[in-house]
Design an enzyme around this catalytic site. Structure first.
Site, PDB file in Angstrom:
ATOM      1  N   PHE A 144       0.880  -1.173   0.000  1.00  0.00           N
ATOM      2  CA  PHE A 144       0.000   0.000   0.000  1.00  0.00           C
ATOM      3  C   PHE A 144       0.915   1.219   0.000  1.00  0.00           C
ATOM      4  O   PHE A 144       1.588   1.483   1.010  1.00  0.00           O
ATOM      5  CB  PHE A 144      -0.835  -0.083   1.276  1.00  0.00           C
ATOM      6  N   GLU A 204       4.703   9.672   1.396  1.00  0.00           N
ATOM      7  CA  GLU A 204       5.781  10.260   0.591  1.00  0.00           C
ATOM      8  C   GLU A 204       6.685  11.068   1.507  1.00  0.00           C
ATOM      9  O   GLU A 204       6.295  11.403   2.628  1.00  0.00           O
ATOM     10  CB  GLU A 204       5.182  11.195  -0.474  1.00  0.00           C
ATOM     11  N   ILE A 263       7.415   2.408   2.927  1.00  0.00           N
ATOM     12  CA  ILE A 263       6.410   1.498   2.378  1.00  0.00           C
ATOM     13  C   ILE A 263       6.740   0.064   2.782  1.00  0.00           C
ATOM     14  O   ILE A 263       7.795  -0.471   2.411  1.00  0.00           O
ATOM     15  CB  ILE A 263       6.340   1.622   0.832  1.00  0.00           C
ATOM     16  N   GLN A 309      10.534  -4.316  32.285  1.00  0.00           N
ATOM     17  CA  GLN A 309      10.923  -3.876  33.622  1.00  0.00           C
ATOM     18  C   GLN A 309      10.800  -5.037  34.622  1.00  0.00           C
ATOM     19  O   GLN A 309      11.687  -5.251  35.456  1.00  0.00           O
ATOM     20  CB  GLN A 309      10.025  -2.697  34.045  1.00  0.00           C
ATOM     21  N   GLY A 315      13.518  -7.528  34.045  1.00  0.00           N
ATOM     22  CA  GLY A 315      14.834  -7.006  34.435  1.00  0.00           C
ATOM     23  C   GLY A 315      15.865  -7.161  33.332  1.00  0.00           C
ATOM     24  O   GLY A 315      15.527  -7.131  32.142  1.00  0.00           O
ATOM     25  N   GLU A 370      -0.283   3.695   9.851  1.00  0.00           N
ATOM     26  CA  GLU A 370      -1.740   3.816   9.626  1.00  0.00           C
ATOM     27  C   GLU A 370      -2.337   4.953  10.442  1.00  0.00           C
ATOM     28  O   GLU A 370      -3.469   4.857  10.931  1.00  0.00           O
ATOM     29  CB  GLU A 370      -2.444   2.485   9.882  1.00  0.00           C
TER      30      GLU A 370
HETATM   31  C1  LIG Z   1       6.910   0.397  10.281  1.00  0.00           C
HETATM   32  C2  LIG Z   1       6.177   1.329   9.389  1.00  0.00           C
HETATM   33  C3  LIG Z   1       5.474   0.831   8.310  1.00  0.00           C
HETATM   34  C4  LIG Z   1       4.817   1.706   7.440  1.00  0.00           C
HETATM   35  N1  LIG Z   1       4.168   1.187   6.341  1.00  0.00           N
HETATM   36  C5  LIG Z   1       3.566   2.021   5.465  1.00  0.00           C
HETATM   37  C6  LIG Z   1       2.962   1.501   4.273  1.00  0.00           C
HETATM   38  O1  LIG Z   1       2.945   0.296   4.036  1.00  0.00           O
HETATM   39  N2  LIG Z   1       2.396   2.379   3.409  1.00  0.00           N
HETATM   40  C7  LIG Z   1       2.383   3.731   3.630  1.00  0.00           C
HETATM   41  O2  LIG Z   1       1.852   4.460   2.783  1.00  0.00           O
HETATM   42  N3  LIG Z   1       2.967   4.258   4.739  1.00  0.00           N
HETATM   43  C8  LIG Z   1       3.561   3.432   5.650  1.00  0.00           C
HETATM   44  N4  LIG Z   1       4.182   3.945   6.770  1.00  0.00           N
HETATM   45  C9  LIG Z   1       4.232   5.389   6.965  1.00  0.00           C
HETATM   46  C10 LIG Z   1       3.298   5.853   8.066  1.00  0.00           C
HETATM   47  O3  LIG Z   1       1.962   5.772   7.675  1.00  0.00           O
HETATM   48  C11 LIG Z   1       3.734   7.271   8.450  1.00  0.00           C
HETATM   49  O4  LIG Z   1       4.986   7.159   9.087  1.00  0.00           O
HETATM   50  C12 LIG Z   1       2.738   7.976   9.340  1.00  0.00           C
HETATM   51  O5  LIG Z   1       1.545   8.256   8.665  1.00  0.00           O
HETATM   52  C13 LIG Z   1       3.304   9.263   9.924  1.00  0.00           C
HETATM   53  O6  LIG Z   1       3.887  10.045   8.945  1.00  0.00           O
HETATM   54  P1  LIG Z   1       5.379  10.612   9.156  1.00  0.00           P
HETATM   55  O7  LIG Z   1       6.245   9.469   9.566  1.00  0.00           O
HETATM   56  O8  LIG Z   1       5.760  11.353   7.933  1.00  0.00           O
HETATM   57  O9  LIG Z   1       5.303  11.566  10.390  1.00  0.00           O
HETATM   58  P2  LIG Z   1       4.785  13.090  10.419  1.00  0.00           P
HETATM   59  O10 LIG Z   1       3.495  13.210   9.721  1.00  0.00           O
HETATM   60  O11 LIG Z   1       5.888  13.986   9.991  1.00  0.00           O
HETATM   61  O12 LIG Z   1       4.537  13.277  11.970  1.00  0.00           O
HETATM   62  C14 LIG Z   1       5.586  13.444  12.911  1.00  0.00           C
HETATM   63  C15 LIG Z   1       4.960  13.719  14.268  1.00  0.00           C
HETATM   64  O13 LIG Z   1       4.154  14.901  14.180  1.00  0.00           O
HETATM   65  C16 LIG Z   1       2.854  14.603  14.634  1.00  0.00           C
HETATM   66  N5  LIG Z   1       1.868  15.392  13.883  1.00  0.00           N
HETATM   67  C17 LIG Z   1       1.729  15.498  12.546  1.00  0.00           C
HETATM   68  N6  LIG Z   1       0.694  16.294  12.267  1.00  0.00           N
HETATM   69  C18 LIG Z   1       0.152  16.681  13.459  1.00  0.00           C
HETATM   70  C19 LIG Z   1      -0.941  17.519  13.828  1.00  0.00           C
HETATM   71  N7  LIG Z   1      -1.728  18.072  12.924  1.00  0.00           N
HETATM   72  N8  LIG Z   1      -1.173  17.676  15.147  1.00  0.00           N
HETATM   73  C20 LIG Z   1      -0.414  17.081  16.075  1.00  0.00           C
HETATM   74  N9  LIG Z   1       0.637  16.296  15.785  1.00  0.00           N
HETATM   75  C21 LIG Z   1       0.909  16.102  14.490  1.00  0.00           C
HETATM   76  C22 LIG Z   1       2.649  13.121  14.380  1.00  0.00           C
HETATM   77  O14 LIG Z   1       1.640  12.574  15.215  1.00  0.00           O
HETATM   78  C23 LIG Z   1       4.032  12.596  14.733  1.00  0.00           C
HETATM   79  O15 LIG Z   1       4.115  12.449  16.124  1.00  0.00           O
HETATM   80  C24 LIG Z   1       4.831   3.090   7.671  1.00  0.00           C
HETATM   81  C25 LIG Z   1       5.527   3.595   8.790  1.00  0.00           C
HETATM   82  C26 LIG Z   1       6.200   2.741   9.618  1.00  0.00           C
HETATM   83  C27 LIG Z   1       6.952   3.307  10.796  1.00  0.00           C
END
Ligand SMILES: Cc1cc2nc3c(=O)[nH]c(=O)nc-3n(C[C@H](O)[C@H](O)[C@H](O)COP(=O)(O)OP(=O)(O)OC[C@H]3O[C@@H](n4cnc5c(N)ncnc54)[C@H](O)[C@@H]3O)c2cc1C
Length: 378
Positions: free
Chosen positions: A123, A127, A157, A335, A338, A362
């Site tokens: 999926f 970006e 991804i 925790q 240990g 997600e």
């Molecule tokens: C293990 C893993 C698997 C993944 N698999 C997929 C996949 O298969 N397909 C896919 O498309 N994506 C995937 N992702 C991406 C994932 O969906 C994103 O990492 C996620 O949506 C957050 O985006 P970001 O990492 O760019 O963080 P950001 O959007 O930059 O956010 C960084 C921080 O800012 C906070 N933040 C952002 N906006 C706000 C707001 N308006 N108010 C308060 N806080 C905010 C967030 O909560 C977070 O704490 C995966 C991520 C991981 C870690």
């Protein structure tokens, strides 16, 4: 030990036996598989696990649109092997858009090998500049003769580099914002689709970046209508978020099981750790939080299975509460155990590395909280 009595009001008669069989499969055939030592091995193991899940019929709840069934399977897999759980989850996430929006020809072409675990899906939404703010997707899909030409890149991804088929979100009309986003089914071997490299997690989980460089796809790669991709993506996430929460419950259940075994056996100050009240308080909190999370999970999944169109708030509550709960439970387990609990490959160390990402992917916890507040304030 998660059992189905707690959640029985939310289940159909076939669910309790399904949960029992899922648990014996997960503990009998999955749990014993060693954790892959590196990313390359995790990629090979993910494909092997997918085939195993397909051959044994464990992907069926996805195709039956049985959300409670999916949650029960993810609870069992999450307890036994976070990697196996991720494999199941990603097959669900890549397939749900086809199940809900695919044409007869698209379903005919793709669904059978996906269900058999022969064909792996992914999926591709996130970006570099479009994380939580998914509407700002910049990958473009330009109409060209009988098809489309995609350009852009995707990051973080799951299954990147090992998937056979990507559900890709790209903008066909940037001026329309989210209403200009469309969804495409792009085979991994499409000319111009490049695996740009792995992104290695501390827990085994195939992840990486892909790039579209004048990637040409035929018109029938479009899933649903042009401009409906954002809704397609959000509907899949809305549907599957309770399953992330279920996986978190499975991991928390494993943390509790490991903790109980340890505190009964380990003696300090002349008696088992289990006799100390500070230890008991942790156990009580883990068990209570786990029960509450499971009720939220199966409430959300029940509503969806009953035909409720959107479960936005229910799913967001389940996902945010359960994943935060699981993080606390796993941390408490480390925790309680240990020093041995932080040794590489101790079951709770594996959980500790695996559980963290659930609060992010997600939709982060903060985004779930914004969704819940948005519904409240509407
Ligand atoms: C293990 C893993 C698997 C993944 N698999 C997929 C996949 O298969 N397909 C896919 O498309 N994506 C995937 N992702 C991406 C994932 O969906 C994103 O990492 C996620 O949506 C957050 O985006 P970001 O990492 O760019 O963080 P950001 O959007 O930059 O956010 C960084 C921080 O800012 C906070 N933040 C952002 N906006 C706000 C707001 N308006 N108010 C308060 N806080 C905010 C967030 O909560 C977070 O704490 C995966 C991520 C991981 C870690």
């Amino acid at each position: 030990m998660p059992d189905t009595r707690l959640i029985r009001t939310f289940l159909e008669p076939h669910h309790a036996p399904l949960a029992d069989r899922a648990r014996s499969f997960a503990l009998g055939e999955v749990a014993a598989r060693p954790e892959p030592p590196d990313d390359d091995a995790a990629r090979v193991e993910a494909r092997a696990l997918l085939r195993l899940l397909g051959v044994r019929g464990w992907l069926k709840p996805i195709f039956n649109l049985d959300l409670r069934g999916c949650c029960l399977v993810r609870e069992a897999l999450g307890e036994a092997s976070p990697l196996a759980d991720a494999v199941f989850a990603l097959q669900g996430l890549g397939t749900t858009p086809i199940l809900l929006n695919g044409s007869a020809a698209q379903k005919e072409r793709w669904l059978e090998p996906i269900a058999e675990g022969k064909l792996m899906t992914a999926f591709a939404m996130t970006e570099p500049e479009a994380g939580s703010d998914v509407a700002s997707i910049a990958t473009t899909a330009r109409r060209d003769g009988a098809g489309y030409i995609l350009n852009g890149s995707k990051t973080l991804i799951s299954n990147a580099g090992i998937a056979d088929l990507y559900a890709v979100f790209a903008t066909t009309d940037r001026a329309k914002g989210p209403k200009g986003i469309s969804c495409f089914l792009v085979p991994a071997n499409a000319p111009g689709l490049r695996f740009a490299g792995p992104q290695v997690l501390s827990a085994p989980h195939p992840l990486g970046e892909i790039a579209f460089e004048d990637c040409r796809v035929p018109a029938d790669a479009l899933l649903g209508e042009e401009g409906r991709g954002f809704g397609i993506g959000l509907a899949a996430l809305d549907r599957l978020r309770p399953t992330v929460a279920a996986a978190a419950c499975g991991m928390a259940a494993r943390a509790l099981t490991e903790s109980l075994a340890h505190v009964k056996a380990r003696r300090q100050f002349g008696k088992p750790l289990a006799e100390f009240q500070l230890v008991q308080q942790k156990l009580a909190r883990m068990a209570t939080d786990l029960a509450a999370a499971r009720l939220l999970v199966y409430r959300a999944a029940y509503e969806k299975d009953q035909g409720q169109d959107r479960i936005t708030s229910e799913a967001a509550m389940a996902k945010s509460f359960a994943t935060e709960m699981a993080q606390r439970a796993v941390d408490d387990a480390v925790q309680l155990i240990g020093g041995r609990g932080v040794l590489a490959n101790h079951p709770v160390d594996r959980l500790y590395r695996a559980v963290r990402a659930l609060r992010i992917y997600e939709g982060t916890t903060e985004i779930q909280q914004l969704i819940i507040a948005g519904e409240l304030l509407r």
